[in-house]
Motif scaffolding. Structure first.
Motif, short mmCIF file in Angstrom:
data_model
loop_
_atom_site.label_atom_id
_atom_site.label_comp_id
_atom_site.label_asym_id
_atom_site.label_seq_id
_atom_site.Cartn_x
_atom_site.Cartn_y
_atom_site.Cartn_z
N ARG B 477 -17.15 -24.51 -28.85
CA ARG B 477 -17.08 -23.06 -28.62
C ARG B 477 -16.08 -22.43 -29.58
NH1 ARG B 477 -13.64 -20.35 -26.25
NH2 ARG B 477 -12.61 -22.13 -25.28
N ARG B 478 -14.94 -23.11 -29.73
CA ARG B 478 -13.91 -22.57 -30.63
C ARG B 478 -14.38 -22.62 -32.10
NH1 ARG B 478 -9.16 -25.50 -30.91
NH2 ARG B 478 -10.01 -27.29 -29.80
N ALA B 479 -15.07 -23.73 -32.42
CA ALA B 479 -15.56 -23.86 -33.80
C ALA B 479 -16.52 -22.71 -34.13
CB ALA B 479 -16.27 -25.19 -33.98
N LEU B 480 -17.40 -22.42 -33.18
CA LEU B 480 -18.37 -21.34 -33.42
C LEU B 480 -17.66 -19.99 -33.54
CD1 LEU B 480 -21.22 -22.51 -30.99
CD2 LEU B 480 -21.42 -22.24 -33.47
N GLU B 481 -16.69 -19.76 -32.64
CA GLU B 481 -15.97 -18.48 -32.67
C GLU B 481 -15.21 -18.30 -33.97
OE1 GLU B 481 -15.04 -18.04 -27.89
OE2 GLU B 481 -13.36 -18.35 -29.29
N GLN B 482 -14.49 -19.36 -34.35
CA GLN B 482 -13.65 -19.24 -35.57
C GLN B 482 -14.50 -19.14 -36.84
OE1 GLN B 482 -10.59 -22.26 -35.71
NE2 GLN B 482 -10.03 -21.89 -33.58
N ALA B 483 -15.62 -19.87 -36.85
CA ALA B 483 -16.50 -19.80 -38.03
C ALA B 483 -17.11 -18.41 -38.15
CB ALA B 483 -17.59 -20.86 -37.93
N ALA B 484 -17.48 -17.83 -37.02
CA ALA B 484 -18.10 -16.50 -37.04
C ALA B 484 -17.12 -15.46 -37.58
CB ALA B 484 -18.58 -16.12 -35.63
N ALA B 485 -15.81 -15.73 -37.38
CA ALA B 485 -14.80 -14.76 -37.80
C ALA B 485 -14.44 -14.88 -39.28
CB ALA B 485 -13.54 -14.95 -36.94
N LEU B 486 -14.95 -15.93 -39.95
CA LEU B 486 -14.61 -16.11 -41.37
C LEU B 486 -15.24 -15.00 -42.21
CD1 LEU B 486 -15.19 -19.97 -41.85
CD2 LEU B 486 -12.98 -18.77 -41.80
N PRO B 487 -14.50 -14.50 -43.20
CA PRO B 487 -15.10 -13.46 -44.05
C PRO B 487 -16.28 -14.03 -44.85
CG PRO B 487 -12.92 -14.12 -44.86
CD PRO B 487 -13.12 -14.82 -43.56
N GLY B 488 -17.33 -13.23 -44.98
CA GLY B 488 -18.50 -13.67 -45.76
C GLY B 488 -19.54 -14.39 -44.92
N VAL B 489 -19.27 -14.52 -43.61
CA VAL B 489 -20.22 -15.23 -42.74
C VAL B 489 -21.16 -14.22 -42.08
CG1 VAL B 489 -20.45 -16.56 -40.60
CG2 VAL B 489 -18.75 -17.21 -42.31
N GLU B 490 -22.46 -14.50 -42.15
CA GLU B 490 -23.43 -13.58 -41.53
C GLU B 490 -23.64 -13.97 -40.08
OE1 GLU B 490 -26.97 -12.61 -43.95
OE2 GLU B 490 -28.10 -13.14 -42.13
N SER B 491 -23.88 -15.28 -39.84
CA SER B 491 -24.03 -15.73 -38.45
C SER B 491 -23.74 -17.22 -38.39
CB SER B 491 -25.44 -15.44 -37.94
OG SER B 491 -26.37 -16.22 -38.65
#
Lengths: 228, 798
Positions: B477-491
């Motif tokens: 859950r944390r991995a998905l949340e943090q990855a989504a917050a990275l700049p340049g990430v669409e989904s």
């Protein structure tokens, strides 16, 4: 019919310049039987190849049948050769893979003649030289004399302005040689213009006129004797 | 013989033009063969580095009802181990990956969980320490590990004191008890190095599910007893399985095979290897025909010399021997040069195929092969000229021209036949390359069912020893949340397994109340995914919807998304939405969406039926993170590495991979095969063009007098060109016909490697025919131009 004025021919080989013909003047009338004589290297074959448009002169003018043919392109020369010149070679030059009839037909195939017309001319030419019965044979199946007869048929089949014969008996025994000369005589009697190169005095006598070449120039008989 | 060789050598030196051309053709032909042999021989011909390797067998399992490959369950393996008499040892094994603490930093390694019999099957003693005993295999035994040689070299710097040292594998402590020898550096059945063996008894997966006969998760290997054949062992296994089927109905329709391990390891490489070997063999044959043609021409010039030898009393056999000696000498010299070509070719191939060809080298075996090919090639291309030489007519040859004409006709005929053969072989090779190109082009345009562009993936395996299920869910859950917050990430989303990187998880599915009989199940690929998976993968949702965030809870209603194929299989005329299916969990799940079909594993296979479940209820909770970037995904690689490190610094960082590279790697075998085929086809084309040019140039030289006569008789230049071209066209036409026949004969082998195109594709044949004809015409054009320029005066000088 043939008019050559100031014909010269020079060959260049490895910086060596060889003059084969020197400002040669020669006129041949229609129906004439001309013999060209002379020692080896005198320019006989060169003269014959220019007469037959196998080669062009280095200088001078050459009119054949009233047309200037000295400076034609190679394609034009091939066309004139095909339509106006008939060759008889010393070594017959028949093509081994073709039958007698096909050999005779060969120059006609380079013209836009209907096949029926070509075959008619082939038959007539072979009839004329007495080789009709061997039309399906291959050259290797014929004697030398017979091969030369076929070569004569090939030369006349195209109904040329002039027949050029280069030592036509050179590769034949005397019996066959005489037969071929008789054949040329017949053709001449029938109206053909014949120009023949020969070494043989006996065969020269079949001609109505003889010119002698020495060092690329036409000389008379006495001049040749003086030079020798 | 020595005198013949000496004379042959002098002859070759006297005609440098001929010798260089022949050596070039032979070097290309033999070099290509040596290079491919060096690649293929370790794969196909070199025995495994084990004692009595022919006794080592793989026991792959097949579901006879579906035809699909299957695996062994632990109880079945134990039953067979107890009952069989054919094998001196048997082993069950499973491979996976784990984070391992090494002498320096934690590393991700391949791990083989194997029953203790694996070492007896391999028949190797450890280089250091000991291997597993039966006791190590028992549940509850002290956890021990055996290192492969390459792992010991790479991660422990060959430290001899490694025995007895403690390491952690996915957080669990193990003691190193042994190191395997270098000969055993590759893990059995895998071919990839660097890893360690752990006893099957400590595999948590087996501890959890191993007692179930339906848990088919193991591969089996065995060593045949001396004198027992594969067939006898197969028949014994068949009887044991028939008995097991009666005792345990769930074992129905499962049949093992007994295959040599060598064969089973190389089975999927065989079609490509066969095609490439066929290709280089064709190149060699073309080179042979080429050189034979050159020698036939040359024998014309040597006719008088041979006639003199015969006149002086040499037997015809002696003359044949002399010509063959020269040919073999040429062949061996060609082979020596061919080694240079092989070195360059191999370097090129390694550049193309990378580590897959690391075993390929020009060793003694390759040298021996090259020398043998050189000698055989010499005998082959020397045969035609030797035959001609022996037929020289004494009388004619010593005489002259007339005879020369007829003999040259024979030589021309022989040379024409050789050129026709070259064109035919070149056509077959070009057609093969053309078909492979179209196949690969088609493959690269295949829609895998999702969009691979700008998609990154990284595997986030969490060791069961240090993570509880709840901790794993929290991590993801944390991995998905943090990855989504990275700049340049669409989904972002997560999945297991990823369609082109991980294995398949095939499971039986059925509507509640319709449980099928064993052997007649409907199997579908199962994917455990997070919310947002279909949007991130850009898999079209055809009906209904994908999973919502609210469905990623343990207490949320059980839902499922199915692929179109699966929906059609159960509800061909009505919607699947709202219907229920039972999948892996044995609990009915309500279908909330139908999505497009997705390919798995390879682009050339059909998309299989599939169903998707929320990952939170997964039995093993292993996920792969998916990140769709707004632009080129490379810019996110560093951020993802940082993210991994932040989430758990004790775990080794896994390298993110670009999905489009993963996809193109799935076609990499075809790509490599095509590149090689194309190179060989180009060589073939060049050689046959040279052969044709040589023949026509020779024919023009032979026919110079005839051409001069024709020219003197007034043949236009175009006619002379046509005359020469006709011969080339005729030979090319004959060669093309032969080539089509050859290509048709080889279509079965090639067909197995093609996708979306038949091996007898008329369009390809036509295109290749036109290309070859154009090249052939070009090859004839130069001598034809010479023919057109022949001096008619030559007729007078004959």
């Amino acid at each position: 019919m043939i008019s050559m004025k100031g014909i010269s021919k020079t060959f260049f080989t490895e910086e060596v310049e060889t003059r084969a013909l020197h400002e040669l003047q020669l006129d041949i009338a229609k129906g004439e039987f001309l013999s060209i004589a002379g020692p080896s290297g005198s320019g006989k074959t060169t003269l014959l190849s220019i007469l037959g448009l196998l080669d062009g002169p280095s200088a001078g003018s050459y009119h054949l049948g009233g047309r200037d043919v000295a400076q034609l392109s190679s394609a034009e020369r091939a066309r004139v050769r095909n339509e106006q010149v008939g060759f008889i070679f010393q070594s017959f030059n028949l093509i081994g893979e073709l039958t007698v009839a096909e050999n005779v037909e060969l120059p006609l195939t380079y013209r836009a003649l209907p096949r029926a017309e070509r075959l008619r001319r082939v038959d007539a030419a072979l009839e004329r030289v007495g080789m009709s019965h061997r039309k399906s044979h291959y050259p290797a199946q014929l004697s030398g004399g017979q091969q030369q007869r076929v070569a004569v048929a090939r030369a006349v089949a195209g109904e040329p302005l002039v027949l050029l014969a280069d030592e036509p008996t050179g590769n034949l025994d005397s019996h066959n040689g005489v037969q071929v000369m008789e054949l040329l005589k017949e053709l001449h009697a029938g109206g053909a213009t014949v120009v023949m190169v020969t070494h043989n005095d006996q065969y020269s006598r079949y001609a109505t006129r003889t010119v002698t070449l020495f060092d690329g120039r036409i000389i008379d008989e006495s001049a040749l004797q003086r030079a020798g | 013989m020595l005198a013949d060789l000496r004379f042959g050598f002098r002859n070759l030196l006297r005609t440098p033009g001929f010798t260089l051309t022949a050596l070039l053709a032979l070097a290309l032909g033999i070099g290509a063969n040596s290079a491919i042999f060096s690649v293929v021989s370790p794969l196909l011909f070199r025995a495994l580095p084990l004692p009595e390797p022919e006794q080592v067998v793989a026991l792959p399992m097949t579901n006879t009802a579906t035809g699909n490959a299957s695996n062994w369950s632990l109880p079945t393996f134990k039953d067979v181990l107890d009952r069989q008499k054919s094998f001196s040892a048997m082993a069950a094994l499973r491979q996976g990956g784990a984070a391992v603490s090494t002498a320096t930093e934690p590393a991700r390694m391949r791990v083989i969980f194997a029953s203790h019999g694996v070492f007896a099957v391999m028949g190797l003693q450890p280089e250091l320490g000991r291997v597993f005993t039966e006791t190590d295999d028992q549940p509850g035994a002290a956890p021990v590990a055996v290192l492969t040689h390459s792992a010991w070299v790479k991660h422990w710097s060959q430290d001899p004191g490694v025995i007895g040292r403690s390491i952690t594998v996915d957080g669990r402590a193990f003691t190193i008890v042994g190191v395997m020898p270098a000969a055993f550096s590759e893990l059995p059945g895998d071919g990839r190095a660097q890893g360690l063996f752990l006893p099957l008894g400590v595999d948590l997966d087996e501890v959890k599910f191993g007692a179930h006969r339906g848990h088919h998760n193991l591969r089996a290997l065995a060593r045949l007893k001396a004198g027992v054949t594969l067939a006898a062992a197969g028949s014994e296994l068949g009887s044991i399985f028939s008995a097991l089927e009666l005792e345990h109905p769930e074992e129905k329709n499962i049949a093992p095979q007994v295959l040599s391990l060598q064969e089973s390891l190389t089975a999927d490489l065989k079609p490509a290897a066969m095609v490439l070997f066929a290709a280089v063999l064709l190149v060699l044959l073309i080179a042979c025909a080429n050189v034979a043609g050159l020698m036939v021409v040359r024998s014309g010039a040597r006719q008088r010399e041979i006639a003199v030898r015969l006149a002086l009393g040499a037997s015809r056999l002696r003359v044949v021997q002399q010509v063959l000696a020269e040919a073999v000498l040429l062949g061996v010299m060609g082979a020596a040069l061919g080694l240079l070509v092989a070195v360059w070719t191999l370097e090129g191939l390694k550049g193309l195929a990378g580590s897959k060809l690391s075993a390929a080298s020009l060793d003694g075996q390759v040298l021996l092969f090259t020398a043998a090919v050189g000698v055989l090639t010499g005998l082959l291309f020397g045969a035609v000229p030797a035959l001609h030489a022996s037929r020289v007519g004494l009388h004619e040859a010593l005489k002259d021209a007339g005879a020369r004409a007829s003999l040259s006709k024979n030589r021309r005929r022989a040379q024409s036949a050789l050129v026709t053969v070259q064109v035919a072989l070149a056509f077959a090779l070009l057609a093969g390359a053309g078909l492979m190109f179209q196949s690969l082009y088609g493959l690269m345009r295949v829609n895998p069912g999702f969009e691979a562009e700008n998609l990154l993936t990284v595997r986030l395996d969490l060791p069961a020893s240090s993570y509880t299920d709840d901790q794993k869910r929290d991590y993801y859950r944390r991995a998905l949340e943090q990855a989504a917050a990275l700049p340049g990430v669409e989904s972002v989303a997560s999945v297991d397994p990823f369609p082109f990187l991980d294995g398949t998880s095939r499971n039986s599915v059925y509507p509640p109340g319709n449980e099928p009989e064993r052997g007649s199940e409907v199997a579908a690929n199962m994917y455990e995914v997070s919310a947002g998976y279909f949007a991130t993968m850009k898999i079209p949702v055809v009906e209904g919807r994908g999973f919502a965030d609210s469905e990623m809870q343990l207490d949320s209603p059980r839902v499922m998304v199915v692929s179109q194929k699966l929906a059609k299989r159960f509800w061909p005329t009505e919607t699947a939405l709202g219907k229920q299916l039972i999948g892996f969990s044995r609990e009915p799940c309500t279908i909330v969406g139908v999505v497009g079909d997705v390919k798995h594993g390879s682009l050339d296979g059909d998309a299989k039926m599939a169903f998707y479940l929320p990952y939170v209820r997964s039995a093993w909770l292993a996920q792969r993170l998916l990140v769709r970037a707004k632009g080129p995904p490379e810019q996110l690689v560093a951020s993802l590495r940082r993210l991994e490190r932040n989430l758990d610094p004790s775990l080794p960082v896994r390298e993110p991979e670009a999905a489009n590279e993963i996809l193109s790697q799935s076609a990499s075998q075809q790509q490599t095969t095509l590149t090689m085929l194309a190179a060989f086809a180009a060589v073939a084309l060049l050689l046959s063009a040279i052969g044709l040019w040589g023949l026509i140039a020779y024919a023009v030289a032979q026919r110079r007098q005839e051409l001069a006569i024709r020219s003197a008789l007034g043949a236009p230049q175009g006619h002379l060109v046509g005359l020469v071209l006709k011969q080339g066209v005729w030979l090319t036409g004959l060669g093309l016909l032969g080539g089509v026949a050859l290509a048709l004969a080889g279509s079965k082998v090639l067909g197995a490697m093609l996708y979306g195109i038949t091996a007898v594709d008329p369009k390809t044949y036509l295109t290749i025919g036109v290309v070859l004809a154009a090249v052939a015409l070009l090859a004839c054009w130069l001598p034809a131009r010479t023919a057109a320029r022949v001096d008619p005066n030559a007729a007078l000088r004959a």
